[in-house]
Design a protein around this motif. Structure first.
Motif, short mmCIF file in Angstrom:
data_model
loop_
_atom_site.label_atom_id
_atom_site.label_comp_id
_atom_site.label_asym_id
_atom_site.label_seq_id
_atom_site.Cartn_x
_atom_site.Cartn_y
_atom_site.Cartn_z
N ARG A 64 11.03 5.06 12.49
CA ARG A 64 9.92 5.61 10.67
C ARG A 64 9.49 5.49 9.42
O ARG A 64 11.32 5.76 9.29
CB ARG A 64 9.40 6.59 11.85
CG ARG A 64 8.21 7.70 10.36
CD ARG A 64 7.67 8.55 11.43
NE ARG A 64 8.06 9.55 11.61
CZ ARG A 64 8.34 10.49 11.52
NH1 ARG A 64 7.34 11.19 10.65
NH2 ARG A 64 8.81 11.93 12.42
N ILE A 65 9.13 4.95 8.55
CA ILE A 65 10.00 5.06 7.04
C ILE A 65 8.76 5.72 6.83
O ILE A 65 7.45 5.24 6.82
CB ILE A 65 10.11 3.54 6.63
CG1 ILE A 65 10.48 2.50 7.67
CG2 ILE A 65 10.41 3.40 5.46
CD1 ILE A 65 10.38 0.81 7.74
N THR A 66 8.95 6.05 5.76
CA THR A 66 7.72 7.00 4.43
C THR A 66 7.02 6.02 4.19
O THR A 66 7.96 4.80 2.81
CB THR A 66 8.64 8.20 3.49
OG1 THR A 66 7.18 8.82 3.26
CG2 THR A 66 9.38 7.60 2.99
N ILE A 93 7.35 2.27 12.20
CA ILE A 93 6.06 3.33 12.22
C ILE A 93 6.06 3.40 10.20
O ILE A 93 7.16 4.17 9.61
CB ILE A 93 6.54 4.20 12.52
CG1 ILE A 93 6.96 4.55 14.03
CG2 ILE A 93 5.03 5.71 12.84
CD1 ILE A 93 7.65 5.10 15.04
N ALA A 94 4.73 3.71 10.04
CA ALA A 94 4.69 4.50 8.29
C ALA A 94 4.14 6.18 8.66
O ALA A 94 3.44 5.97 9.50
CB ALA A 94 3.69 3.33 7.79
N ILE A 105 -3.35 0.15 3.90
CA ILE A 105 -2.25 -0.95 3.75
C ILE A 105 -0.95 -1.19 4.84
O ILE A 105 -1.35 -1.86 6.02
CB ILE A 105 -2.14 -0.98 2.74
CG1 ILE A 105 -2.51 -0.65 1.66
CG2 ILE A 105 -0.14 -2.19 2.38
CD1 ILE A 105 -2.04 -0.37 0.20
N ALA A 106 -0.49 0.40 5.15
CA ALA A 106 0.46 -0.30 6.33
C ALA A 106 0.17 -0.53 7.98
O ALA A 106 0.65 -1.28 8.38
CB ALA A 106 1.28 1.38 6.72
N LYS A 112 3.08 1.12 13.79
CA LYS A 112 2.88 2.09 13.60
C LYS A 112 2.19 2.72 12.84
O LYS A 112 3.05 3.01 11.76
CB LYS A 112 2.82 3.12 15.42
CG LYS A 112 2.48 4.31 15.51
CD LYS A 112 4.40 4.73 16.62
CE LYS A 112 3.83 6.09 17.01
NZ LYS A 112 4.70 6.89 17.59
N VAL A 113 0.90 4.16 12.55
CA VAL A 113 0.57 4.41 11.33
C VAL A 113 1.48 6.07 11.99
O VAL A 113 0.75 6.07 12.72
CB VAL A 113 -0.31 4.81 10.93
CG1 VAL A 113 -0.35 3.39 9.49
CG2 VAL A 113 -1.28 4.73 11.40
N ARG A 114 1.82 7.29 11.20
CA ARG A 114 1.80 8.49 11.34
C ARG A 114 0.81 9.06 10.38
O ARG A 114 1.11 9.58 9.59
CB ARG A 114 3.27 9.14 11.55
CG ARG A 114 3.51 10.25 12.15
CD ARG A 114 3.25 10.94 10.65
NE ARG A 114 2.80 12.66 10.60
CZ ARG A 114 4.28 13.76 10.38
NH1 ARG A 114 4.83 13.55 9.18
NH2 ARG A 114 3.29 14.81 10.42
#
Ligand code: SF4
Length: 665
Positions: A64-66, A93-94, A105-106, A112-114
């Protein structure tokens, strides 16, 4: 389904929908996936790629990356491309808070987005507003309008989503109606989940994180219960204790929260949030998951059937301590006791007791007693040849107890069959050790129900150990037997982390449900002596008694059943972090660790930190480069303090609020 899982006695994973994240399948009995989150600046493409690779090499199956704003979301493409160029296809994962634009956008770029339902649409102002039903419904419409575009993009691009609720960052709207309760957390996610389901989008994972393992475990259980009630099916669960801190405490808190749920078959992916470099989280995750890989085959090899549970005499969704007799200083309303096991010590001297909180001064011939001092010393067959400190009592084997000179200080330990056969008992306090799988345990029930001097020391040789002990305690409750119970857990694991996880899960899961009036941990010291745990915060075992004593008190602290030290709620850091969290946490810990019962949050950024620092008494939050804002509860008290003097200012704040005491010399 038994309230929140398929079985409270057999090891069965909860059936869930299957979610696809890139090429990775999650839920629906796929292996429990391990993941972590980078701490680099997301605009630092190479730094983030290299840290991601370190995590992947360590075993992370998701990274996961912010993405705090649009520009970071856009840079995810560069990060993904560079990872692919270097041969790494691990799904990314964003992590999104407050910025739907970044999420949209992500979701077109990575797998995946959180989203955090507490702040995806709502801006948190810590306001208490009373909503009418109509106003509340209007708010849900507003969420639907803002959230549906993301759902549609995810559907179109095959992107997965985590609806990740955090106890500390519930919206003002949820707080106004439910408070910061497990039900508030569940409803916060359910509002978003219902919208996604209305769009026939199901590629969803859910999480209910809190820094307090008790709240976290209750919220996950309640979520499963509510999903089954409303939908008749469950979505996969991402488990984690948020802001768990570092070192031993971070591992213990995480293992209690995550391990308690894994024992009951809940959880499809896990993240252990440590204030350490993210690659050091992965071995802890793997150790946690490893315990369940072979659980079923271990049970098959040693088939000790645990009788089914037909009546659960407590609520798994709220904490109530089991009603027990007061036997000396054990049980009733007293805090759980700690037993220090010195059975294997060849001899016991004054100075050996320092490891369990009693420091002997030869000049004054007196002991000073620490906050985390054990209550009982188990000596096996040994009788001591010196006077013990006033608060420490001895447990010894029955035959040795008969020869003990001071029966006010020494108490017998019976094996269950001895207790049933022998009649010479202490008139005050008798410890009875019992493997809950032994047939004698059923006979014991009849005898102990009328003996108000008995304290049971329960353990299990069943590979599904915690549920088998829980089953026996449930039997005690159902039969109205109020003997206090000391949870005896023995670890034969070969590393410090494995032992910490084993102790924390097997005792912590029971303490969270109000079962347990004491804790008695045992291990094989030779397996971990002088062992170091890698990570920036090193744990090293030089004194096994000290290790066991610290672990016992940390488990009691993490389950909030006995507070003996300062509690730290520190975020794991991420691309938003504005200072060196690991160094700062260590610095704050070194000057405040003697403040019993004070909760201090150390958070990397002002955007998320204040919301997520949960029930901390004081907060130290990064608010700009080289700037710290200090909080008392949720209230700002010192804004933008120069970081060079911020720790001193924190001490001043503690002093101003009578939360400071000088360090004992
Ligand atoms: S509180 Fe810490 S982990 Fe959370 S967003 Fe801020 S810096 Fe990142």
């Amino acid at each position: 389904m038994q309230l929140y899982c398929d079985s409270l006695t057999e090891y069965k994973r909860l059936a869930t929908r299957e979610v696809r994240i890139g090429d990775l399948l999650l839920g629906n009995f796929n292996p429990i996936r391990v993941q972590t989150m980078t701490t680099t600046d997301t605009m630092d493409t190479i730094g983030t790629v290299e840290q991601s690779i370190r995590c992947i090499e360590a075993g992370a199956e998701l990274v996961r990356i912010t993405a705090p704003s649009k520009k970071e979301a856009e840079n995810l493409l560069n990060i993904k491309n560079e990872l692919h160029r270097r041969g790494y296809k691990t799904p990314l994962i964003a992590d999104i808070h407050f910025t739907p634009n970044a999420a949209e956008i992500a979701a077109r770029i990575i797998e995946k987005v959180r989203v955090n339902p507490g702040n995806y649409v709502d801006k948190k102002k810590f306001e208490q507003i009373d909503y009418t039903d109509v106003e509340y419904a209007e708010e849900i419409d507003r969420i639907r309008e803002r959230f549906t575009p993301l759902v549609k993009i995810c559907k179109e691009y095959g992107t997965a989503m985590r609806i990740g609720t955090n106890h500390g960052s519930l919206s003002d709207r949820i707080m106004s109606r439910y408070g910061d309760t497990p039900m508030g957390m569940v409803e916060s996610a359910m509002e978003f989940l219902r919208i996604a389901r209305d769009e026939s989008y199901h590629n969803i994972v859910l999480s209910m994180k809190a820094s307090n393992p008790q709240v976290m475990v209750q919220a996950y259980r309640l979520l499963v219960n509510v999903m089954m009630d409303e939908f008749g099916e469950c979505y996969p669960l991402h488990l984690g204790v948020t802001e768990a801190g570092d070192g031993e405490d971070g591992r213990i808190k995480s293992a209690i929260g995550i391990g308690s749920l894994l024992e009951d078959g809940l959880g499809d992916t896990i993240r252990v949030s440590l204030t350490e470099d993210p690659e050091f989280e992965i071995p802890v995750c793997r150790d946690l998951v490893k315990r369940y890989k072979n659980r079923q085959s271990a049970i098959n090899n040693k088939p000790l059937t645990i009788p089914a549970i037909t009546k659960v005499p407590y609520s798994p969704f709220e904490y109530t301590r089991r009603n027990t007799n007061t036997v000396s200083n054990i049980g009733g309303k007293q805090v759980p006791v700690v037993v220090a096991d010195f059975m294997k010590a060849a001899a016991i001297r004054h100075e050996d007791l320092q490891a369990i909180g009693y420091t002997y001064n030869t000049e004054t011939d007196k002991f000073t007693i620490a906050d985390a001092a054990a209550d009982y010393l188990y000596t096996g067959k040994k009788i001591l040849d010196f006077a013990l400190p006033g608060t420490l009592k001895v447990i010894c084997d029955y035959a040795s107890w008969l020869t003990a000179p001071d029966k006010e200080k020494y108490y017998p330990l019976f094996q269950s069959t001895e207790y049933l056969q022998l009649t010479d008992h202490s008139g005050m306090l008798n410890f009875v050790a019992a493997d809950v799988n032994e047939p004698a345990c059923q006979e014991l029930l009849q005898k102990i129900r009328t003996d108000s001097t008995v304290v049971l020391c329960l353990y299990s040789t069943n590979p599904h150990a915690m549920p088998s002990v829980r089953r026996y305690i449930i039997e005690l409750m159902n039969q109205g037997i109020h003997c206090p119970v000391i949870l005896a857990v023995e670890s034969h694991d070969t590393t410090i982390d494995e032992q910490l996880i084993h102790f924390s899960t097997d005792s912590g899961a029971l303490l969270l449900d109000g079962m347990g009036d004491g804790i008695w941990l045992m291990n094989e010291p030779e397996k971990i002596m002088n062992q170091k745990v890698s990570g920036r915060t090193y744990l090293e075992t030089k004194n096994n008694h000290q290790f066991i004593n610290n672990t016992s008190f940390s488990i009691l602290q993490a389950t909030r059943t006995r507070i003996s030290k300062t509690e730290y709620i520190s975020c794991p850091s991420c691309g938003r972090t504005l200072f060196d969290l690991q160094e700062t946490t260590a610095k704050i810990r070194s000057v405040t660790h003697h403040l019993k019962g004070v909760k201090i949050a150390i958070m990397g950024c002002i955007v998320n930190g204040p919301g997520e620092m949960a029930d901390a008494d004081f907060g130290y939050v990064g608010s700009g480069v080289g700037k710290i804002t200090l909080y008392k509860g949720k209230e700002i008290v010192k804004r933008n303090v120069d970081s060079a003097i911020a720790v001193e200012e924190l001490i001043n704040l503690l002093k101003e609020n009578n939360a400071w005491v000088e360090k004992p010399m």
